[in-house]
Design a protein around this motif. Structure first.
Motif, mmCIF file in Angstrom:
data_model
loop_
_atom_site.group_PDB
_atom_site.id
_atom_site.type_symbol
_atom_site.label_atom_id
_atom_site.label_comp_id
_atom_site.label_asym_id
_atom_site.label_seq_id
_atom_site.Cartn_x
_atom_site.Cartn_y
_atom_site.Cartn_z
ATOM 1 N N ASN A 63 0.953 1.242 -7.181
ATOM 2 C CA ASN A 63 1.332 0.819 -8.557
ATOM 3 C C ASN A 63 2.836 1.351 -8.648
ATOM 4 O O ASN A 63 3.255 2.615 -8.792
ATOM 5 N N GLU A 64 3.500 0.429 -8.588
ATOM 6 C CA GLU A 64 5.320 1.178 -8.896
ATOM 7 C C GLU A 64 5.451 1.733 -10.501
ATOM 8 O O GLU A 64 6.806 2.147 -10.262
ATOM 9 N N ASP A 65 4.070 1.854 -11.502
ATOM 10 C CA ASP A 65 4.394 2.957 -12.992
ATOM 11 C C ASP A 65 4.079 3.712 -12.342
ATOM 12 O O ASP A 65 4.322 4.675 -13.096
ATOM 13 N N PHE A 112 4.106 7.791 -10.705
ATOM 14 C CA PHE A 112 5.452 8.991 -10.278
ATOM 15 C C PHE A 112 5.219 9.170 -8.792
ATOM 16 O O PHE A 112 6.195 9.016 -8.199
ATOM 17 N N ASN A 113 4.136 8.793 -8.288
ATOM 18 C CA ASN A 113 3.876 8.906 -6.551
ATOM 19 C C ASN A 113 4.769 7.548 -5.985
ATOM 20 O O ASN A 113 5.658 8.060 -5.316
ATOM 21 N N VAL A 114 4.451 6.470 -6.459
ATOM 22 C CA VAL A 114 5.400 5.456 -6.287
ATOM 23 C C VAL A 114 7.104 5.938 -6.043
ATOM 24 O O VAL A 114 7.457 5.040 -5.158
ATOM 25 N N LYS A 115 7.052 5.743 -6.997
ATOM 26 C CA LYS A 115 8.361 5.862 -7.608
ATOM 27 C C LYS A 115 9.209 6.691 -6.724
ATOM 28 O O LYS A 115 10.425 6.486 -6.266
ATOM 29 N N MET A 116 8.410 8.264 -6.474
ATOM 30 C CA MET A 116 9.035 9.282 -5.901
ATOM 31 C C MET A 116 9.351 8.719 -4.190
ATOM 32 O O MET A 116 10.049 9.040 -3.531
ATOM 33 N N VAL A 117 8.330 8.168 -3.821
ATOM 34 C CA VAL A 117 8.332 7.290 -2.608
ATOM 35 C C VAL A 117 9.176 6.411 -2.441
ATOM 36 O O VAL A 117 9.769 6.338 -1.199
ATOM 37 N N ARG A 118 9.421 5.402 -3.318
ATOM 38 C CA ARG A 118 9.907 4.598 -3.159
ATOM 39 C C ARG A 118 11.833 5.608 -3.246
ATOM 40 O O ARG A 118 12.775 4.984 -2.665
ATOM 41 N N ASN A 119 11.846 6.156 -3.892
ATOM 42 C CA ASN A 119 13.015 7.282 -4.117
ATOM 43 C C ASN A 119 13.391 8.026 -2.704
ATOM 44 O O ASN A 119 14.556 8.096 -2.239
ATOM 45 N N PHE A 120 12.893 8.634 -1.960
ATOM 46 C CA PHE A 120 12.513 9.238 -0.806
ATOM 47 C C PHE A 120 13.896 8.129 0.028
ATOM 48 O O PHE A 120 14.148 8.462 0.814
ATOM 49 N N GLU A 121 12.746 6.819 -0.222
ATOM 50 C CA GLU A 121 12.865 5.762 1.142
ATOM 51 C C GLU A 121 14.571 5.621 0.924
ATOM 52 O O GLU A 121 15.372 5.806 2.221
ATOM 53 N N ALA A 122 14.824 5.542 -0.360
ATOM 54 C CA ALA A 122 16.451 5.506 -0.751
ATOM 55 C C ALA A 122 17.113 6.848 -0.330
ATOM 56 O O ALA A 122 18.094 6.375 0.345
ATOM 57 N N VAL A 123 17.158 7.510 -0.452
ATOM 58 C CA VAL A 123 17.715 9.106 -0.004
ATOM 59 C C VAL A 123 17.818 9.115 1.661
ATOM 60 O O VAL A 123 19.248 8.954 2.315
ATOM 61 N N ALA A 124 16.649 8.530 2.529
ATOM 62 C CA ALA A 124 17.026 8.562 3.525
ATOM 63 C C ALA A 124 18.448 6.873 4.262
ATOM 64 O O ALA A 124 18.497 7.224 5.003
ATOM 65 N N ALA A 125 17.903 5.944 3.569
ATOM 66 C CA ALA A 125 18.731 5.043 3.711
ATOM 67 C C ALA A 125 20.418 5.778 3.508
ATOM 68 O O ALA A 125 21.301 5.234 4.367
ATOM 69 N N ARG A 164 0.541 -1.433 -0.084
ATOM 70 C CA ARG A 164 0.066 0.372 0.274
ATOM 71 C C ARG A 164 1.173 1.168 -0.506
ATOM 72 O O ARG A 164 1.526 1.216 0.697
ATOM 73 N N LEU A 165 0.168 2.525 -1.045
ATOM 74 C CA LEU A 165 1.431 3.636 -1.185
ATOM 75 C C LEU A 165 1.617 4.210 1.037
ATOM 76 O O LEU A 165 2.631 5.073 0.401
ATOM 77 N N GLY A 186 3.873 15.364 -0.583
ATOM 78 C CA GLY A 186 4.251 15.954 -1.919
ATOM 79 C C GLY A 186 4.188 15.399 -2.939
ATOM 80 O O GLY A 186 4.076 15.662 -3.563
ATOM 81 N N VAL A 187 4.677 14.398 -2.780
ATOM 82 C CA VAL A 187 5.283 13.241 -4.068
ATOM 83 C C VAL A 187 3.677 12.479 -4.117
ATOM 84 O O VAL A 187 3.337 11.884 -4.616
ATOM 85 N N ALA A 188 3.736 11.651 -2.774
ATOM 86 C CA ALA A 188 2.209 10.352 -2.465
ATOM 87 C C ALA A 188 1.093 10.750 -2.824
ATOM 88 O O ALA A 188 0.559 10.516 -3.495
ATOM 89 N N GLU A 189 1.001 12.376 -2.990
ATOM 90 C CA GLU A 189 -0.605 12.869 -2.922
ATOM 91 C C GLU A 189 -0.964 13.625 -4.494
ATOM 92 O O GLU A 189 -1.587 14.058 -4.979
#
Length: 211
Positions: free
Chosen positions: A154-156, A158-171, A3-4, A125-128
């Motif tokens: 939905n991995e395709d 913008f919202n999900v791609k950016m949230v995934r990227n944000f997790e990578a940034v924090a890590a 879930r997002l 700001g990206v998820a919504e």
């Protein structure tokens, strides 16, 4: 399927677990991306305020006390408060959430709220971020903020791609800070955002405005 909202909360937990300088480093990178995604809605006044906020975040992340110069933070906080009282900004709900995130981040730097207070705001700001269809589907007071984030991821999109990227940034911020006692936001941004991620085209604002 994930879930997002769950993905968002993973980012929040990572941010909350970071030492404050690493948190600021991650917030700087995320703030740049959020600002770029919402630039189409921003007045010149907001563009200036968000740029000044990010400058202070970067300065604080590089200081020993993880604090920017206090007079600059206090002045910026007053300018954000003035913007809030003027209430003349218009945009989708996610954009108004971005303004709140930047205001809260400034309040952190000024010492008005606890550290990490903006951790649960920045991803919104990206998820919504809505699509044009969602904005115009109505009823407007519900749809203007997008569908919310308690939906399948939905991995395709913008919202999900950016949230995934944000997790990578924090890590990466945590990893770099743990190894070197500091982190380089430009390096982290270059590692994570190897390709531009373009938000949905919302087209022109409706005749009655976004809200």
């Amino acid at each position: 399927m994930a879930r997002l909202l769950d993905l968002e909360m993973r980012v929040v937990r990572r941010l909350d677990g970071l030492p404050y300088p690493a948190y600021l480093c991650a917030m700087y990178v995320m703030g740049l991306e959020v600002r770029a995604a919402h630039a189409v809605f921003m007045s010149d006044r907001v563009k200036a305020l968000t740029a000044r906020t990010l400058d202070l975040v970067l300065a604080a992340s590089e200081s020993e006390a993880a604090r920017p110069p206090q007079p600059a933070a206090d002045i910026l906080m007053k300018d954000w408060d003035q913007l809030s009282s003027d209430a003349d900004e218009d945009g989708p709900g996610a954009y108004l959430g971005v303004l709140e995130a930047f205001m809260t981040l400034t309040a952190e730097l000024a010492g008005h709220v606890r550290r990490h207070s903006a951790s649960d705001m920045i991803t919104g700001g990206v998820a919504e971020y809505p699509t044009r269809e969602e904005l115009l589907a109505g009823p407007r007071l519900v749809q203007v903020a997008g569908p919310g984030t308690d939906v399948d991821a939905n991995e395709d999109t913008f919202n999900v791609k950016m949230v995934r990227n944000f997790e990578a940034v924090a890590a990466l911020a945590g990893e770099h800070y743990g190894k070197h006692g500091k982190c380089d936001p430009a390096q982290i941004r270059a590692i994570v955002f190897t390709e531009p991620t373009t938000p949905p085209d919302l087209g022109p604002p409706p005749p009655e405005g976004w809200l």
